[in-house]
Design a protein around this motif. Structure first.
Motif, PDB file in Angstrom:
ATOM      1  N   LEU A   1       9.213  -8.660  -4.402  1.00  0.00           N
ATOM      2  CA  LEU A   1       9.170  -7.115  -4.365  1.00  0.00           C
ATOM      3  C   LEU A   1       7.503  -6.865  -4.459  1.00  0.00           C
ATOM      4  CD1 LEU A   1      11.825  -6.347  -7.083  1.00  0.00           C
ATOM      5  CD2 LEU A   1      11.895  -6.035  -4.535  1.00  0.00           C
ATOM      6  N   ALA A   2       6.710  -7.438  -5.234  1.00  0.00           N
ATOM      7  CA  ALA A   2       5.316  -7.093  -5.245  1.00  0.00           C
ATOM      8  C   ALA A   2       4.789  -6.985  -3.604  1.00  0.00           C
ATOM      9  CB  ALA A   2       4.485  -8.133  -6.205  1.00  0.00           C
ATOM     10  N   ILE A   3       4.954  -8.257  -2.930  1.00  0.00           N
ATOM     11  CA  ILE A   3       4.450  -8.449  -1.761  1.00  0.00           C
ATOM     12  C   ILE A   3       4.821  -7.332  -0.802  1.00  0.00           C
ATOM     13  CG2 ILE A   3       5.857 -10.111  -0.588  1.00  0.00           C
ATOM     14  CD1 ILE A   3       3.584 -11.573   0.364  1.00  0.00           C
ATOM     15  N   SER A   4       6.049  -6.886  -1.032  1.00  0.00           N
ATOM     16  CA  SER A   4       6.522  -5.808  -0.281  1.00  0.00           C
ATOM     17  C   SER A   4       6.309  -4.519  -0.668  1.00  0.00           C
ATOM     18  CB  SER A   4       8.130  -5.872  -0.342  1.00  0.00           C
ATOM     19  OG  SER A   4       8.733  -7.129   0.093  1.00  0.00           O
TER      20      SER A   4
ATOM     21  N   PRO B   1       7.253  -0.313  -5.971  1.00  0.00           N
ATOM     22  CA  PRO B   1       7.105   0.219  -7.182  1.00  0.00           C
ATOM     23  C   PRO B   1       8.001  -0.324  -8.169  1.00  0.00           C
ATOM     24  CG  PRO B   1       8.132   1.950  -6.154  1.00  0.00           C
ATOM     25  CD  PRO B   1       7.887   0.647  -4.920  1.00  0.00           C
ATOM     26  N   PRO B   2       7.660  -1.026  -9.324  1.00  0.00           N
ATOM     27  CA  PRO B   2       6.303  -0.547 -10.058  1.00  0.00           C
ATOM     28  C   PRO B   2       5.369  -1.961  -9.947  1.00  0.00           C
ATOM     29  CG  PRO B   2       7.972  -0.973 -11.711  1.00  0.00           C
ATOM     30  CD  PRO B   2       8.492  -0.963 -10.552  1.00  0.00           C
ATOM     31  N   PHE B   3       5.684  -2.679  -8.879  1.00  0.00           N
ATOM     32  CA  PHE B   3       5.168  -3.974  -9.100  1.00  0.00           C
ATOM     33  C   PHE B   3       3.494  -3.749  -8.537  1.00  0.00           C
ATOM     34  CE2 PHE B   3       9.394  -5.005  -8.992  1.00  0.00           C
ATOM     35  CZ  PHE B   3       9.602  -5.741 -10.139  1.00  0.00           C
ATOM     36  N   ASN B   4       2.788  -4.917  -8.743  1.00  0.00           N
ATOM     37  CA  ASN B   4       1.362  -4.716  -8.488  1.00  0.00           C
ATOM     38  C   ASN B   4       0.857  -4.379  -6.845  1.00  0.00           C
ATOM     39  OD1 ASN B   4       1.557  -7.383  -7.724  1.00  0.00           O
ATOM     40  ND2 ASN B   4      -0.319  -8.095  -8.380  1.00  0.00           N
ATOM     41  N   GLY B   5       1.945  -4.906  -6.260  1.00  0.00           N
ATOM     42  CA  GLY B   5       1.621  -4.971  -4.487  1.00  0.00           C
ATOM     43  C   GLY B   5       1.589  -3.175  -4.169  1.00  0.00           C
ATOM     44  N   PHE B   6       2.358  -2.422  -5.049  1.00  0.00           N
ATOM     45  CA  PHE B   6       2.499  -1.052  -4.771  1.00  0.00           C
ATOM     46  C   PHE B   6       1.146  -0.518  -5.062  1.00  0.00           C
ATOM     47  CE2 PHE B   6       3.666   3.279  -6.507  1.00  0.00           C
ATOM     48  CZ  PHE B   6       4.068   3.709  -5.278  1.00  0.00           C
ATOM     49  N   GLU B   7       0.369  -1.009  -5.930  1.00  0.00           N
ATOM     50  CA  GLU B   7      -1.112  -0.290  -6.164  1.00  0.00           C
ATOM     51  C   GLU B   7      -1.843  -0.399  -5.091  1.00  0.00           C
ATOM     52  OE1 GLU B   7      -1.804   0.371  -9.458  1.00  0.00           O
ATOM     53  OE2 GLU B   7       0.217  -0.075  -9.909  1.00  0.00           O
TER      54      GLU B   7
END
Length: 518
Positions: free
Chosen positions: A436-439, A442-448
């Motif tokens: 989910l982060a690499i995709s 949100p709210p994971f850090n890849g969304f940043e």
């Protein structure tokens, strides 16, 4: 006959260990010798920092690797001692890096090796940011390795594996803090050789040997380009110090940058210098893949950023070159990944994509700097650095999750994996979070990166305001207003009289925004 051969092999390995120990002592000895320190920003007034903290950290990490070899006869004990010592050294370095960042310190350390060779290190905000990322991922990878390295029949090999791992971690920190070309190249070579030996851990397999040799060729060709860049700089300035790079004529600065860029881009896996990644990552132990993909390839990014800072170049063509190669790497990395059936090979191609995203940020920053557009410059540089951290975290998580799955299933093929959520619920949940982060969900850090809120406080004599840059590295950019953004970090930009961004590091803030357009 077999016993005699075994004893001879052990004797050879012990001899190699003594040689490595001697080299380590040669490296550590300047720390014990008379040294000089140039301090800025009140470093001596800060009791929370050790003058030689990063050097001591590197020495502790190396000691952990040596202890792993010395106690390799006792399999579990050697792993525990090596992991604890490496982690302790990394934690010390991480603590010092964070203290430098939080207290906005900058200083230089210079030691004389044999009264001839200056061993110079520079501790500043950008070097400590990269060091913190390296050490954070290294701690996690070291702890993970305890369960992963479980072949009791390979006690000696496992001990030397931890030695190579320790050399890799220490040499990456050495690359980051080096302040002259000789010391930089020394650590760069140690990083290249140790990572090659880690990739070759299962070197008795033909595919591993092939992949290791491909990586070795790529890394040394890249190293020759870096050596050529530094040699040209030495011929122009007569000094090995990085501080003298800015004194070169502009045309030589461009030549040095281009030579260095090729070398650093090959380490980072930038298209078209990326071919070694899909070979090396699948065959390396998974915690090694996590370190190589999460942080080692960032040494190439650090090298590019460092060259930009040292040379002080302000060329629009360099900005466009980096931007175009970043776009190509980002697009082609995804395209190649979609065709993969090997789990770790797929993750390797995604590293190419994410390196492309970082380069896009750097390219945008350089273009904004050339056109005196402070907002675009801030947007690009901050987005690139933020993604260095984000990618290190979620990519190391994914590689370590992949290693657990491969250990359990015995296969790298995605088609042969299924029903793992019930069999491996904890690993599945962790891997899902990384996915989910690499995709960019949100709210994971890849969304940043695609829709993050980054606040920039710009201070000057009669001017003070806040600007928010909302960046989507894939398809859009926007700007929003900010209030109450007051976290002190590293960037001071002067807006008065249309000055160029001054990267002296005193006021770059991150904060939350209100949802209103400028």
């Amino acid at each position: 006959m077999g016993t005699i051969t075994s004893k001879l092999n052990l004797r050879d390995k012990l001899m190699h260990l003594l040689i490595i120990t001697a080299m380590t002592l040669i490296f550590i000895s300047p720390v014990m010798a008379k040294s000089s320190m140039n301090a800025f920003n009140g470093f001596n007034d800060n009791p929370l920092l050790l003058d030689d903290g990063m050097i001591v950290s590197m020495a502790l990490v190396m000691l952990g690797g040596l202890l792993g070899v010395l106690f390799s006869k006792w399999f579990k004990l050697s792993k525990i001692i090596a992991i604890l010592t490496i982690s302790a050294g990394s934690l010390l370095g991480l603590y010092n890096a964070l203290m430098v960042i939080l207290h906005n310190n900058s200083y230089e350390l210079t030691y004389m090796l044999g009264s001839i060779i200056p061993v110079s290190f520079k501790i500043d905000l950008i070097s400590m940011f990269f060091s913190a990322v390296v050490l954070l991922v290294s701690i996690m990878a070291a702890i993970y390795s305890y369960g992963y390295m479980d072949d009791k029949k390979r006690k000696i090999a496992t001990g030397f594996h931890y030695l190579n791992f320790a050399v890799l971690v220490a040499s990456m920190v050495g690359v980051i803090i080096s302040n002259n070309s000789i010391i930089f190249l020394l650590f760069w070579e140690l990083m290249s050789i140790s990572s090659f030996l880690l990739v070759m851990f299962d070197g008795f397999k033909e595919d591993v040997r092939k992949s290791g040799y491909i990586y070795l060729i790529y890394t040394h060709i890249g190293g020759m380009f870096i050596f050529s860049a530094f040699a040209l700089a030495f011929m122009a300035t007569g000094s090995i110090s990085f501080d003298q790079f800015s004194s070169m004529p502009d045309f030589l600065k461009i030549a040095v940058f281009l030579l260095g860029f090729v070398g650093f881009a090959s380490k980072a896996g930038v298209f078209p210098f990326h071919s070694w990644l899909p070979y090396a990552h699948p065959v390396a132990p998974s915690h090694v893949s996590a370190v190589m993909s999460g942080v080692m390839i960032k040494m190439g990014i650090y090298g590019i950023i460092n060259l930009i800072i040292l040379l002080g170049t302000n060329s629009i063509y360099i900005g466009y070159l980096i931007l175009i190669l970043g776009i190509l790497s980002g697009i082609l990395g995804v395209v190649y990944a979609l065709a993969q059936h090997d789990l770790k090979r797929l993750l390797a191609y995604h590293s190419v994509e994410n390196i492309g995203i970082i380069l896009i940020g750097l390219g945008i920053g350089l273009i904004g700097k050339y056109y005196h557009n402070e907002t675009i410059a801030l947007l690009g540089f901050a987005g690139a650095l933020l993604h260095v951290l984000n990618h290190a975290i979620f990519k190391s998580l994914l590689f370590m999750g992949a290693g657990a799955v491969i250990k359990s299933t015995g296969t790298h093929s995605l088609e042969e994996m299924g029903g793992l959520m019930k069999r491996m619920p904890t690993t599945s949940l962790a891997f899902l979070m990384g996915s989910l982060a690499i995709s960019g969900i949100p709210p994971f850090n890849g969304f940043e990166n695609p829709s993050n809120i980054i606040g920039f406080n710009l201070y000057n004599h009669r001017y003070s305001s806040s600007i928010i840059c909302k960046s989507n590295y894939k398809n859009s950019t926007g700007f929003k207003s900010c209030r109450n953004c007051s976290i002190p970090t590293t960037l001071n930009i002067s807006k008065a009289h249309g000055n160029l961004p001054n990267f002296d590091c005193t006021g770059f803030n991150i904060g939350y925004i209100e949802d209103s357009n400028l």
